[in-house]
Design an enzyme around this catalytic site. Structure first.
Site, PDB file in Angstrom:
ATOM      1  N   SER A 197      50.033  51.322  74.996  1.00 39.31           N
ATOM      2  CA  SER A 197      51.029  52.380  74.940  1.00 39.31           C
ATOM      3  C   SER A 197      51.287  52.936  76.347  1.00 39.31           C
ATOM      4  O   SER A 197      51.631  52.174  77.242  1.00 39.31           O
ATOM      5  CB  SER A 197      50.567  53.466  73.955  1.00 39.31           C
ATOM      6  OG  SER A 197      51.610  54.353  73.643  1.00 39.31           O
ATOM      7  N   ASP A 215      57.164  48.064  66.126  1.00 42.52           N
ATOM      8  CA  ASP A 215      56.511  49.203  66.786  1.00 42.52           C
ATOM      9  C   ASP A 215      57.410  50.429  66.758  1.00 42.52           C
ATOM     10  O   ASP A 215      58.542  50.399  67.244  1.00 42.52           O
ATOM     11  CB  ASP A 215      56.183  48.843  68.235  1.00 42.52           C
ATOM     12  CG  ASP A 215      55.128  49.746  68.845  1.00 42.52           C
ATOM     13  OD1 ASP A 215      55.258  50.980  68.705  1.00 42.52           O
ATOM     14  OD2 ASP A 215      54.191  49.225  69.470  1.00 42.52           O
ATOM     15  N   HIS A 264      51.898  50.418  65.790  1.00 43.33           N
ATOM     16  CA  HIS A 264      51.964  50.635  67.239  1.00 43.33           C
ATOM     17  C   HIS A 264      50.937  49.761  67.927  1.00 43.33           C
ATOM     18  O   HIS A 264      49.734  49.917  67.737  1.00 43.33           O
ATOM     19  CB  HIS A 264      51.707  52.102  67.533  1.00 43.33           C
ATOM     20  CG  HIS A 264      51.864  52.467  68.976  1.00 43.33           C
ATOM     21  ND1 HIS A 264      52.800  51.885  69.800  1.00 43.33           N
ATOM     22  CD2 HIS A 264      51.211  53.379  69.746  1.00 43.33           C
ATOM     23  CE1 HIS A 264      52.716  52.408  71.007  1.00 43.33           C
ATOM     24  NE2 HIS A 264      51.752  53.313  71.004  1.00 43.33           N
TER      25      HIS A 264
END
Length: 514
Positions: free
Chosen positions: A227, A453, A483
């Site tokens: 991320s 995602d 995610h």
């Protein structure tokens, strides 16, 4: 309002290093800086501080390997490296294989920004057992986070009120109240953390990682970023391309976007995840308890949120479930397909007037534990984003963009558009429109994108590959949900990532895992 940009740190709360000498700190893009040598003193890890989320000291890994913690000193201001210092909290599990096969340290950043790597790595460490055969697994609290000069803003009681506020105003008076609340929050951050706020940019954290590389005794930085961790890794690669070793970027932030474009991309991503959830729920053999068709599911959720805007329902005593908290809870549940069952239970419960599950999901997003104590994940997230991002938006800017956001997501458009006000009245100017991750001369970086995602939409992976430059980024696609990709447990993804990190051989460009 909360910013739904966590990675595995959010999943963690929802699911409720060798002493060596330090050489001179070097940079391929900047003048070399001479720093005093230091040694790390590795000891048993204490229980996490409240700023890290609280809880118990990390349990040993399967097989009995103990986690060890240490503190590394870094300059507060990298422009004045011989001035004041701050302490950065580190954690490691030593490699399990033979010393002669050890590659070095593998440094993890799990996202946010604002997530504590010291608490997150042990929670998922067993998933990296294959990588631990040749690497010490290492993570850290980046500056401004947890035990690393953590940013302090409002207290627990104030945060309860802040996260209950109406974050999607319907008229001028409500807009003014939201702006005032944000400025009050941001002013409290300045009052409590003015010394550190100018020094929590991603470029600062990247320099910390290069110092960490040297303290750990590695010639190259081997790295696993998830991320926001992909942005941090990209910035490191830009600053220190010749020091980048084997690296994986998973759940990839689009480095070409400004904050508005990023928020709009998230609106589209969360709407896609909601669409996929609704389709999945109604396609099961048993009846979906929250709607008969995918559109019915979304219509009923929208109706619930509208009703909560007028009249909240009981949540976790003594707090009520507001529209904002419910929207936050739904967003949190869309981070992983493993959470979809909790979303179904939470919605079914809320339709019957009980908001406990959705509020628990919202609390997870906000870093609130069962004792009512908050970690500093939200404070750190805002501080790092506002130090990084140059644009400062006003209510009139959001008003003008609302139609576009609502088109992108009827459910989350308002929520994410108004979140662009988070830096209103922030004490520190933002650094840039978007990060620079160009890294000519870097070793190959494996860039993993997930087609479903919600938080870092799939298109960002290709944008990262292009921005890194020719012969640097190698794209791998996971055709899945949630995610990130590695934590999905997909064998194809695990195989490709592990093979690259352990042998240095990346998969063929364009490989797709299903």
């Amino acid at each position: 309002m909360p910013n739904p940009s966590w990675s595995r740190t959010a999943a963690l709360t929802a699911a409720t290093l060798l002493s060596v000498s330090l050489a001179a700190c070097s940079s391929d893009r900047e003048d070399d800086v001479d720093l005093p040598s230091q040694e790390l003193s590795w000891k048993d890890c204490p229980a996490p501080a409240e700023s890290q989320g609280g809880g118990d000291a990390p349990s040993p890994l399967p097989g009995g390997a103990e986690w060890q913690c240490a503190t590394m000193k870094a300059p507060l201001d990298w422009d004045e490296p011989k001035g004041d210092t701050i302490d950065l909290a580190l954690i490691r599990a030593k490699a399990s294989g033979d010393d002669d096969k050890r590659i070095g340290s593998l440094i993890f950043n799990f996202g946010g920004p604002g997530g504590s790597g010291v608490t997150t790595l042990p929670a998922f460490g067993s998933e990296y057992a294959k990588l631990r055969t040749r690497y010490d697994l290492v993570s850290f609290d980046p500056r401004g986070v947890g035990r690393s000069a953590g940013v302090k803003c409002e207290d627990d009681k104030q945060l309860d009120e802040y996260f209950q506020q109406d974050s999607t105003p319907d008229d001028t008076a409500e807009q003014k109240k939201l702006v005032d609340n944000i400025k009050t929050f941001n002013g409290t951050c300045e009052k409590n953390s003015d010394k550190v706020l100018p020094h929590v940019r991603t470029t600062d954290a990247a320099r910390d990682m290069d110092l960490m590389r040297q303290v750990l005794g590695d010639d190259k930085l081997h790295y696993f970023g998830i991320s926001y961790g992909t942005e941090l890794g990209g910035v490191y690669a830009h600053l220190f391309p010749k020091k980048m070793g084997r690296a994986v970027f998973d759940g990839v932030v689009d480095p070409t976007q400004d904050p508005e474009e990023g928020a709009l991309g998230q609106a589209k991503g969360f709407q896609l995840a909601l669409d996929n959830y609704a389709e999945h729920c109604t396609s099961q053999a048993e009846d979906c308890p929250v709607g008969d068709t995918p559109q019915d599911v979304k219509t009923k959720i929208a109706k619930l949120l509208d009703e909560l805007g007028e009249k909240p329902i009981p949540g976790i005593f003594p707090r009520d479930l507001t529209q904002t908290a419910a929207t936050n809870g739904v967003a949190q549940a869309l981070y992983s397909q493993d959470f979809w069952e909790y979303l179904t239970d939470g919605l079914q419960q809320a339709y019957n007037g009980d908001g406990k599950i959705l509020m628990a999901l919202s609390d997870s997003m906000n870093g609130r534990n069962e004792d009512g104590k908050y970690s500093n994940i939200q404070a750190a997230n805002i501080a790092i984003n506002c130090a990084d991002d140059k644009p400062r938006y006003k209510a009139k800017d959001v008003d003008a963009k609302l139609p576009e956001f609502r088109k992108a997501s009827p459910m989350f458009g308002d929520y994410l558009a108004w979140g662009m006000l988070n830096c209103s009245g922030w004490a520190v100017d933002g650094a840039a429109e978007h990060p620079d991750v160009s890294a000519p001369g870097s070793a190959p970086i494996l860039v993993v994108g997930n087609t479903g995602d919600p938080a870092t939409p799939y298109e960002g992976a290709k944008k990262m590959v292009d921005a890194l430059g020719e012969d640097v980024g190698v794209e791998l696609t996971y055709d899945g949900q949630g995610h990130g990709a590695y934590d999905s447990g997909n064998k194809c993804v695990h195989g490709a990532v592990n093979t690259y990190l352990l042998s240095g051989k990346p998969p063929n460009e364009g490989t797709v895992c299903k």
